[in-house]
Design a protein around this motif. Structure first.
Motif, PDB file in Angstrom:
ATOM      1  N   SER A 134      -3.089 -44.588  -3.671  1.00 37.91           N
ATOM      2  CA  SER A 134      -4.378 -43.941  -3.399  1.00 37.91           C
ATOM      3  C   SER A 134      -5.459 -44.448  -4.351  1.00 37.91           C
ATOM      4  O   SER A 134      -6.610 -44.608  -3.952  1.00 37.91           O
ATOM      5  CB  SER A 134      -4.252 -42.420  -3.484  1.00 37.91           C
ATOM      6  OG  SER A 134      -3.959 -42.015  -4.800  1.00 37.91           O
ATOM      7  N   THR A 135      -5.085 -44.736  -5.588  1.00 34.63           N
ATOM      8  CA  THR A 135      -6.053 -45.267  -6.551  1.00 34.63           C
ATOM      9  C   THR A 135      -6.462 -46.685  -6.171  1.00 34.63           C
ATOM     10  O   THR A 135      -7.634 -47.049  -6.283  1.00 34.63           O
ATOM     11  CB  THR A 135      -5.463 -45.239  -7.979  1.00 34.63           C
ATOM     12  OG1 THR A 135      -5.010 -43.922  -8.271  1.00 34.63           O
ATOM     13  CG2 THR A 135      -6.488 -45.645  -9.010  1.00 34.63           C
ATOM     14  N   LEU A 136      -5.501 -47.488  -5.711  1.00 29.72           N
ATOM     15  CA  LEU A 136      -5.828 -48.843  -5.253  1.00 29.72           C
ATOM     16  C   LEU A 136      -6.722 -48.808  -4.017  1.00 29.72           C
ATOM     17  O   LEU A 136      -7.592 -49.664  -3.858  1.00 29.72           O
ATOM     18  CB  LEU A 136      -4.551 -49.625  -4.934  1.00 29.72           C
ATOM     19  CG  LEU A 136      -3.823 -50.281  -6.097  1.00 29.72           C
ATOM     20  CD1 LEU A 136      -2.560 -50.970  -5.616  1.00 29.72           C
ATOM     21  CD2 LEU A 136      -4.715 -51.262  -6.827  1.00 29.72           C
ATOM     22  N   ALA A 137      -6.503 -47.834  -3.155  1.00 30.94           N
ATOM     23  CA  ALA A 137      -7.328 -47.707  -1.948  1.00 30.94           C
ATOM     24  C   ALA A 137      -8.794 -47.448  -2.307  1.00 30.94           C
ATOM     25  O   ALA A 137      -9.690 -47.849  -1.568  1.00 30.94           O
ATOM     26  CB  ALA A 137      -6.787 -46.593  -1.059  1.00 30.94           C
ATOM     27  N   ARG A 138      -9.011 -46.796  -3.454  1.00 34.44           N
ATOM     28  CA  ARG A 138     -10.383 -46.561  -3.933  1.00 34.44           C
ATOM     29  C   ARG A 138     -10.931 -47.771  -4.676  1.00 34.44           C
ATOM     30  O   ARG A 138     -12.093 -47.785  -5.075  1.00 34.44           O
ATOM     31  CB  ARG A 138     -10.407 -45.342  -4.858  1.00 34.44           C
ATOM     32  CG  ARG A 138     -10.159 -44.029  -4.157  1.00 34.44           C
ATOM     33  CD  ARG A 138     -10.487 -42.846  -5.056  1.00 34.44           C
ATOM     34  NE  ARG A 138      -9.870 -42.908  -6.370  1.00 34.44           N
ATOM     35  CZ  ARG A 138      -8.739 -42.317  -6.723  1.00 34.44           C
ATOM     36  NH1 ARG A 138      -8.073 -41.603  -5.831  1.00 34.44           N
ATOM     37  NH2 ARG A 138      -8.268 -42.413  -7.945  1.00 34.44           N
ATOM     38  N   GLY A 139     -10.092 -48.786  -4.916  1.00 28.84           N
ATOM     39  CA  GLY A 139     -10.541 -49.996  -5.605  1.00 28.84           C
ATOM     40  C   GLY A 139     -10.496 -49.903  -7.115  1.00 28.84           C
ATOM     41  O   GLY A 139     -11.064 -50.749  -7.797  1.00 28.84           O
ATOM     42  N   ASP A 140      -9.823 -48.912  -7.654  1.00 29.82           N
ATOM     43  CA  ASP A 140      -9.738 -48.721  -9.108  1.00 29.82           C
ATOM     44  C   ASP A 140      -8.455 -49.364  -9.645  1.00 29.82           C
ATOM     45  O   ASP A 140      -7.445 -48.703  -9.844  1.00 29.82           O
ATOM     46  CB  ASP A 140      -9.758 -47.232  -9.431  1.00 29.82           C
ATOM     47  CG  ASP A 140      -9.759 -46.950 -10.920  1.00 29.82           C
ATOM     48  OD1 ASP A 140      -9.948 -47.891 -11.718  1.00 29.82           O
ATOM     49  OD2 ASP A 140      -9.565 -45.774 -11.285  1.00 29.82           O
ATOM     50  N   ILE A 141      -8.511 -50.663  -9.871  1.00 29.70           N
ATOM     51  CA  ILE A 141      -7.317 -51.396 -10.325  1.00 29.70           C
ATOM     52  C   ILE A 141      -6.919 -51.001 -11.741  1.00 29.70           C
ATOM     53  O   ILE A 141      -5.744 -50.756 -12.005  1.00 29.70           O
ATOM     54  CB  ILE A 141      -7.527 -52.913 -10.177  1.00 29.70           C
ATOM     55  CG1 ILE A 141      -7.629 -53.248  -8.691  1.00 29.70           C
ATOM     56  CG2 ILE A 141      -6.396 -53.695 -10.830  1.00 29.70           C
ATOM     57  CD1 ILE A 141      -8.033 -54.645  -8.385  1.00 29.70           C
ATOM     58  N   PRO A 142      -7.862 -50.905 -12.709  1.00 30.32           N
ATOM     59  CA  PRO A 142      -7.444 -50.466 -14.052  1.00 30.32           C
ATOM     60  C   PRO A 142      -6.821 -49.074 -14.046  1.00 30.32           C
ATOM     61  O   PRO A 142      -5.848 -48.813 -14.758  1.00 30.32           O
ATOM     62  CB  PRO A 142      -8.737 -50.490 -14.866  1.00 30.32           C
ATOM     63  CG  PRO A 142      -9.641 -51.417 -14.148  1.00 30.32           C
ATOM     64  CD  PRO A 142      -9.278 -51.291 -12.702  1.00 30.32           C
ATOM     65  N   GLY A 143      -7.353 -48.181 -13.233  1.00 26.44           N
ATOM     66  CA  GLY A 143      -6.798 -46.834 -13.134  1.00 26.44           C
ATOM     67  C   GLY A 143      -5.400 -46.845 -12.555  1.00 26.44           C
ATOM     68  O   GLY A 143      -4.498 -46.135 -13.024  1.00 26.44           O
ATOM     69  N   ALA A 144      -5.197 -47.659 -11.510  1.00 31.63           N
ATOM     70  CA  ALA A 144      -3.881 -47.760 -10.883  1.00 31.63           C
ATOM     71  C   ALA A 144      -2.862 -48.333 -11.854  1.00 31.63           C
ATOM     72  O   ALA A 144      -1.726 -47.845 -11.954  1.00 31.63           O
ATOM     73  CB  ALA A 144      -3.959 -48.631  -9.632  1.00 31.63           C
ATOM     74  N   LEU A 145      -3.261 -49.350 -12.595  1.00 30.62           N
ATOM     75  CA  LEU A 145      -2.352 -49.952 -13.573  1.00 30.62           C
ATOM     76  C   LEU A 145      -2.060 -48.977 -14.704  1.00 30.62           C
ATOM     77  O   LEU A 145      -0.924 -48.892 -15.179  1.00 30.62           O
ATOM     78  CB  LEU A 145      -2.956 -51.253 -14.112  1.00 30.62           C
ATOM     79  CG  LEU A 145      -2.019 -52.251 -14.743  1.00 30.62           C
ATOM     80  CD1 LEU A 145      -0.845 -52.579 -13.828  1.00 30.62           C
ATOM     81  CD2 LEU A 145      -2.750 -53.519 -15.113  1.00 30.62           C
ATOM     82  N   GLY A 146      -3.049 -48.211 -15.113  1.00 26.54           N
ATOM     83  CA  GLY A 146      -2.836 -47.193 -16.142  1.00 26.54           C
ATOM     84  C   GLY A 146      -1.837 -46.137 -15.704  1.00 26.54           C
ATOM     85  O   GLY A 146      -0.986 -45.703 -16.481  1.00 26.54           O
ATOM     86  N   ILE A 147      -1.938 -45.718 -14.438  1.00 24.06           N
ATOM     87  CA  ILE A 147      -0.989 -44.739 -13.902  1.00 24.06           C
ATOM     88  C   ILE A 147       0.418 -45.314 -13.896  1.00 24.06           C
ATOM     89  O   ILE A 147       1.381 -44.656 -14.295  1.00 24.06           O
ATOM     90  CB  ILE A 147      -1.402 -44.307 -12.478  1.00 24.06           C
ATOM     91  CG1 ILE A 147      -2.689 -43.489 -12.513  1.00 24.06           C
ATOM     92  CG2 ILE A 147      -0.292 -43.517 -11.798  1.00 24.06           C
ATOM     93  CD1 ILE A 147      -3.313 -43.252 -11.149  1.00 24.06           C
TER      94      ILE A 147
END
Length: 154
Positions: free
Chosen positions: A45-58
Motif C-alpha cells: 500500500s505504501t508503494l502504491a502511494r509512491g513512497d519508496i523510502p517509507g516502504a523500505l523503512g517498513i
C-alpha cells in the motif's frame, strides 16, 4: 570414501551452533510470520502511494532473525527485493539517505542475502549490485564491516 560421511563436528568440543551465535527472535515463529505478512501488505500500500523510502523503512523495521523463522525471513527478503526492483536507479541515493544507519546496515544484509540465494542473481543481480554500489557510496565501507561482524543473520 566413507570417511567423508563422518560428521566431525560431533567430535569437536569447541563447535559453535547457530543458536549460540545470537539469541533467537523472542517472538513465536507463527507471530514472526504473521508480522512479515502484515508488513508485506503495508509495503504494497505504501508503494502504491509512491513512497519508496517509507516502504523500505517498513520492510527493514523489526526484521525476523535467528533460527526457526526461515519462512518469515524469505518473505521479508522478497518484500525488500520487490521494493528495490520498483525503484528507479536515479532515486536510489535519495532513498538510501532517508534511511537511518541501522536501516542501511539491515538493507546491506538483505543485499548480501539476495546475492547469495540460488537463482536470485539471474533475476535481480544487477539491481542488487546497483543498490550495493549506491549504499556503499552513501553509508561508506563501515556499513559492510558492521554487517559482516553482526551475528544476527537475516
Amino acid at each position: 570414501m566413507s570417511f567423508r560421511k563422518i560428521d566431525i563436528d560431533a567430535y569437536d568440543e569447541d563447535v559453535i551452533l547457530e543458536g549460540e551465535l545470537c539469541e533467537p527472535d523472542p517472538r513465536d515463529p507463527a507471530q514472526v510470520l504473521s508480522d512479515a505478512k502484515q508488513k508485506q501488505a503495508a509495503v504494497r500500500s505504501t508503494l502504491a502511494r509512491g513512497d519508496i523510502p517509507g516502504a523500505l523503512g517498513i520492510a527493514l523495521d523489526g526484521i525476523p532473525y535467528g533460527p526457526n523463522v526461515e519462512e518469515a525471513k524469505n518473505l521479508t527478503l522478497q518484500t525488500v527485493v520487490s521494493i528495490l526492483n520498483s525503484t528507479k536507479s536515479s532515486e536510489i541515493i535519495s532513498v538510501v539517505k532517508a534511511l537511518s544507519q541501522d536501516a542501511q546496515d539491515t538493507l546491506m544484509k538483505y543485499l548480501y542475502k539476495g546475492m547469495g540465494m540460488p537463482g536470485w542473481g539471474d533475476v535481480s543481480g544487477s539491481v542488487l549490485l546497483g543498490w550495493h554500489e549506491k549504499l556503499t557510496e552513501v553509508a561508506g565501507t563501515g556499513c559492510i564491516v558492521r554487517v559482516m561482524t553482526d551475528r544476527r543473520s537475516v
